[in-house]
Design an enzyme around this catalytic site. Structure first.
Site, short mmCIF file in Angstrom:
data_model
loop_
_atom_site.label_atom_id
_atom_site.label_comp_id
_atom_site.label_asym_id
_atom_site.label_seq_id
_atom_site.Cartn_x
_atom_site.Cartn_y
_atom_site.Cartn_z
N LYS A 41 0.84 -1.21 0.00
CA LYS A 41 0.00 0.00 0.00
C LYS A 41 0.88 1.25 0.00
O LYS A 41 0.55 2.26 -0.64
CB LYS A 41 -0.94 0.00 1.21
CG LYS A 41 -1.83 1.23 1.34
CD LYS A 41 -2.87 1.34 0.24
CE LYS A 41 -3.61 2.67 0.22
NZ LYS A 41 -4.78 2.78 1.05
N LYS A 78 -1.45 11.17 6.33
CA LYS A 78 -1.13 10.07 7.26
C LYS A 78 -0.41 8.96 6.50
O LYS A 78 0.60 8.42 6.94
CB LYS A 78 -2.45 9.58 7.87
CG LYS A 78 -2.34 8.41 8.81
CD LYS A 78 -2.67 7.09 8.17
CE LYS A 78 -4.05 7.01 7.57
NZ LYS A 78 -4.32 5.72 6.92
P1 NA7 Z 1 -12.88 8.14 7.44
O1 NA7 Z 1 -14.00 8.44 6.54
O2 NA7 Z 1 -12.18 9.26 8.13
O3 NA7 Z 1 -13.42 7.11 8.55
C1 NA7 Z 1 -12.61 6.70 9.62
C2 NA7 Z 1 -13.33 5.60 10.36
O4 NA7 Z 1 -12.53 5.18 11.46
C3 NA7 Z 1 -14.67 6.06 10.98
O5 NA7 Z 1 -15.55 4.96 11.01
C4 NA7 Z 1 -14.22 6.45 12.38
O6 NA7 Z 1 -15.27 6.46 13.32
C5 NA7 Z 1 -13.26 5.34 12.67
N1 NA7 Z 1 -12.30 5.66 13.76
C6 NA7 Z 1 -11.24 6.48 13.68
N2 NA7 Z 1 -10.57 6.49 14.84
C7 NA7 Z 1 -11.24 5.63 15.66
C8 NA7 Z 1 -11.04 5.21 17.00
N3 NA7 Z 1 -9.99 5.65 17.73
N4 NA7 Z 1 -11.92 4.35 17.53
C9 NA7 Z 1 -12.95 3.88 16.80
N5 NA7 Z 1 -13.20 4.24 15.53
C10 NA7 Z 1 -12.34 5.11 14.97
O7 NA7 Z 1 -11.73 7.31 6.72
P2 NA7 Z 1 -11.85 6.37 5.43
O8 NA7 Z 1 -13.04 5.51 5.57
O9 NA7 Z 1 -11.69 7.19 4.19
O10 NA7 Z 1 -10.50 5.51 5.58
C11 NA7 Z 1 -10.42 4.45 6.52
C12 NA7 Z 1 -9.09 3.72 6.32
O11 NA7 Z 1 -8.99 3.18 4.98
C13 NA7 Z 1 -7.86 4.61 6.47
O12 NA7 Z 1 -6.82 3.88 7.06
C14 NA7 Z 1 -7.54 5.01 5.05
O13 NA7 Z 1 -6.19 5.40 4.91
C15 NA7 Z 1 -7.92 3.80 4.26
P3 NA7 Z 1 -16.28 7.75 13.39
O14 NA7 Z 1 -17.27 7.55 12.29
O15 NA7 Z 1 -15.40 8.97 13.19
O16 NA7 Z 1 -16.86 7.68 14.74
#
Ligand code: NA7
Length: 293
Positions: free
Chosen positions: A169, A237
């Site tokens: 990746k 990131k």
């Molecule tokens: P998004 O749309 O910013 O979504 C991030 C998701 O991760 C979202 O469901 C967040 O929950 C969740 N999240 C982030 N931090 C936490 C923690 N600490 N605990 C629980 N849940 C968390 O990102 P993408 O969907 O575009 O991308 C996701 C990954 O795929 C990332 O690694 C990319 O680089 C590729 P929320 O809805 O904010 O409560």
């Protein structure tokens, strides 16, 4: 019937989970912001641990390394509900080094870890056309593959070592951002020359200069539509992970380092939530001109 779990219903995860439900699979989901699970047609769990308990294969798609650690190994993490023989497929893009440690921790509890980051943006997640680069046990991947096919067009096992998928990746992201820079510079040049941008794009995209980035994000750039398929913050990131890995190996990546700094300038201007194709704005800021529109 294999029971599935999905943790993380963000831009990527929601589309992927929706495709699993659409394919008729039994899916239990959890998201920190529970509202995002509405309308999905999946069972909503009260914690990642509950997802682990209800599922044989748990898919995870959250932001960064500490977030994966939290939803899997935290107090109410998925691993505490999982049993020997279960599989955890991590679709998040996180550190390859941390992945090796997390996979080893899971392995001690009899849970197999597949690191399986994806590429293809929000469109790919929704349409089910993602590209998956998977590392770890091929047996575990083969068990998960029929389900992943609900949202992925290409699933390539890139290595038995945990973290291999994350490393591929990183390679993918080098190509993504340098293509993005190329699209940005090319369209700035066309704009400076007073060319019709749509015609220019149509003329070049079918030739040797074509790329996914140019065809998918070029039209958005021309329209100045900065809605994210993938946000600048997440892209940044990923570049941090790429540069850290390259630094450790002593591999110079001057182009990526430049793009990292350009994105940083946009984050400083408060544009981190815009799409990664807003990279062109960093070039505009060099000259004070405005592109397309
Ligand atoms: P998004 O749309 O910013 O979504 C991030 C998701 O991760 C979202 O469901 C967040 O929950 C969740 N999240 C982030 N931090 C936490 C923690 N600490 N605990 C629980 N849940 C968390 O990102 P993408 O969907 O575009 O991308 C996701 C990954 O795929 C990332 O690694 C990319 O680089 C590729 P929320 O809805 O904010 O409560």
């Amino acid at each position: 019937m294999t029971r599935l779990g999905f943790i993380g219903l963000g831009t990527m995860g929601k589309g992927m989970a929706a495709n699993l439900v659409g394919a008729g699979h039994q899916v239990t989901v959890w998201n920190r912001t529970s509202l995002k699970a509405e309308g999905l047609g999946a069972s909503l769990a009260g914690s990642p641990q509950e997802v682990g308990k209800e599922a044989d294969i748990v898919f995870v798609c959250v932001s960064d390394t500490p977030d994966v650690e939290e939803v899997v190994f935290g107090d109410f993490g998925a691993i505490h509900g999982m049993t020997e023989g279960d599989i955890l497929v991590d679709h998040s893009t996180i550190s390859p080094v941390a992945t090796r440690q997390l996979a080893a921790q899971a392995e001690e509890l009899g849970v197999q870890w597949v690191d399986a980051p994806v590429s293809g943006g929000s469109e790919g997640a929704e349409k089910g056309t993602l590209a998956v680069m998977a590392g770890g046990s091929s047996g575990a991947l083969e068990r998960a593959r029929p389900f992943m096919e609900a949202y992925a067009r290409s699933i390539v096992h890139v290595g038995d070592d945990p973290g291999s998928g994350q490393m591929v990746k990183a390679v993918n992201q080098v190509l993504v951002v340098l293509n993005q820079l190329a699209a940005s510079e090319a369209l700035m040049l066309a704009d400076g020359a007073g060319l019709d941008l749509k015609k220019t794009l149509a003329a070049v995209e079918g030739g040797a200069a074509g790329s996914w980035m140019l065809s998918n994000r070029g039209p958005q750039m021309i329209e100045r539509d900065w809605r994210p398929g993938f946000s600048i913050d997440l892209q940044q990131k990923d570049l941090r992970l790429v540069l850290d890995a390259a630094d450790e190996m002593g591999v110079p990546l001057p182009g990526v380092a430049l793009v990292f700094q350009l994105y940083r300038s946009l984050q400083t201007r408060g544009l981190g939530s815009e799409g990664n194709h807003a990279l062109v704005k960093a070039l505009e800021n060099l000259t004070g001109t405005r592109f397309g529109g």
